[in-house]
Scaffold this active site. Structure first.
Site, short mmCIF file in Angstrom:
data_model
loop_
_atom_site.label_atom_id
_atom_site.label_comp_id
_atom_site.label_asym_id
_atom_site.label_seq_id
_atom_site.Cartn_x
_atom_site.Cartn_y
_atom_site.Cartn_z
CG HIS A 19 -1.90 1.14 1.22
ND1 HIS A 19 -3.16 1.03 0.69
CD2 HIS A 19 -1.80 2.43 1.65
CE1 HIS A 19 -3.81 2.18 0.80
NE2 HIS A 19 -2.99 3.05 1.37
CB CYS A 20 2.09 3.31 -2.70
SG CYS A 20 3.15 4.73 -3.03
N PRO A 21 1.56 5.17 0.22
CG PRO A 21 3.04 6.09 1.76
CD PRO A 21 2.77 4.84 1.00
CG ASN A 26 -4.81 7.78 0.06
OD1 ASN A 26 -4.56 6.98 0.95
ND2 ASN A 26 -5.88 8.56 0.06
CG ASN A 27 -5.55 2.70 -4.62
OD1 ASN A 27 -5.80 1.67 -3.99
ND2 ASN A 27 -6.33 3.13 -5.60
#
Length: 413
Positions: A128-130, A133-134
């Protein structure tokens, strides 16, 4: 008008909420600053209407910005693809090989994992990549990787423009005395006044944009190489950790077997084509995957079930050999550890020499797990959870009764 309405649906408008997060705000802010300053400085250094080279330079800048934003928003709004709610395999007998997700009320398809941030089971979940945001997964892996490639290339071009602008503008403001060299930032001495004045504020803004461009080139460039490495092996970061624990399980119980990762096609080109296609749509449906010869369709999920049933390999015990302050990007842990810090909102945990950690997953230079505060942590009562560098811990030998297995059990397993 009908086409426009079919694209702008209520569900798509709901996705705009992803922009209201610190990750996209910072990422889009960096893109906006570098792109805007590069275009302004291009007017000062290489006026696009005077020469063909200036026009090509300006068009390339616009092209970088458009391609970067296109792949960034694709990665964010297209998303990784989620396992349908209530999904179950076509053959009901295959359900014995799969884990069941109570939140999604569905079986986890091969290579899928549940994301606590998205609150859904993600197909071929990598992380999950901040910054978007997904999650990064099956559908947006190609767009995400292209963004990681294009962002450093665009920043390199922008950085070159920043350097050349500062050099040419400062050179025109130099005045030489007998013993001193002075810089007059009020106006250029040798050229007519530019359309956009280059004063002290413009110099400071250009210098700031240069720092952002160089930092982005290094940080995002490292992430690109990490992503390409796992793509060429047709793995995800989660699957790399599962494979590592599988080898540890086989070694510990002295089993006469070899774990073969089932989704590696044996060719880097074939693995590459699993993610990147001419149509832009990844191969398959995200639920069924091609496997290498001699492997079972559920080899990886069967291994996950074995590890889940075995408390010893569900988490690997480590002893802290060097202190760690809990900083996000520690400089004193090595250059590779610094640049490969996990891109996640999950916390880092502070470690002191002599403490013990139960690692549940990890990357090449980082591990994620629970700090053992007392004996009750094994039952999940007391714990501090987060990331920490690999090079400040060492794997514990099997020196306790709970870690050891009788010889007969080793042979049976």
């Amino acid at each position: 008008m009908g086409t426009f309405c079919s694209v702008v649906k209520f569900e798509n408008l709901q996705e705009l909420k992803r922009l209201c997060h610190w990750g996209p705000i910072i990422a889009l802010g960096v893109i906006a600053i570098c792109s805007t300053m590069a275009m302004i400085d291009s007017v000062l250094w290489y006026w696009p209407l005077h020469t063909t080279g200036g026009s090509v330079n300006f068009i390339m800048l616009i092209n970088w910005t458009v391609m970067i934003l296109y792949n960034y928003f694709n990665a964010m709004f297209v998303g990784p693809g989620f396992v349908p709610l209530g999904w179950k395999p076509e053959n009901s007998q295959d359900s014995v090989y799969l884990q069941y997700c109570k939140v999604c009320q569905a079986y986890k398809a091969p290579r899928s994992h549940h994301c606590r941030k998205c609150n859904r089971c993600v197909m071929k979940m990598d992380h999950h990549c901040p910054w978007i945001n997904n999650c990064c997964g099956y559908q947006n892996h190609a767009s995400f990787t292209l963004f990681l490639l294009l962002a450093p290339l665009g920043c390199i071009h922008a950085a070159f423009i920043f350097v050349m602008t500062m050099y040419t503008q400062l050179y025109n403001r130099l005045s030489f005395g007998w013993n001193t060299v002075k810089i007059d930032m009020s106006a250029a001495r040798r050229d007519p006044l530019p359309i956009i004045p280059f004063g002290l504020a413009a110099f400071a803004a250009t210098l700031f944009a240069l720092g952002l461009a160089l930092g982005t080139t290094i940080a995002v460039g490292m992430l690109f190489f990490i992503q390409m490495k796992i793509i060429l092996r047709n793995k995800t970061s989660i699957e790399s950790w599962i494979e590592e624990k599988a080898k540890d399980r086989i070694q510990y119980y002295q089993l006469d077997e070899v774990f073969v990762f089932p989704y590696d096609m044996g060719s880097r080109w074939k693995n590459f084509k699993q993610v990147f296609t001419w149509s832009g749509v990844p191969e398959g449906d995200g639920l069924d995957w091609p496997i290498r010869e001699g492997c079972h369709q559920y080899s990886l999920t069967i291994e996950q079930l074995k590890q889940k049933a075995d408390k010893r390999v569900r988490s690997v015990r480590y002893k802290v050999i060097e202190d760690y302050s809990g900083t996000c990007c520690p400089l004193n842990r090595g250059i590779k550890t610094f640049f490969t810090s996990p891109c996640t909102e999950e916390p880092r945990i502070r470690l002191q020499k002599g403490e013990f950690i139960l690692a549940t997953r990890g990357l090449r230079y980082w591990l994620y797990g629970d700090k053992i505060l007392d004996d009750s942590v094994l039952e999940g009562v007391s714990r501090i959870r987060g990331w920490f560098p690999r090079n400040c811990v060492e794997k514990c030998p099997c020196d306790t009764e709970t870690d050891q297995a009788p010889e007969g059990e080793k042979k049976n397993r």
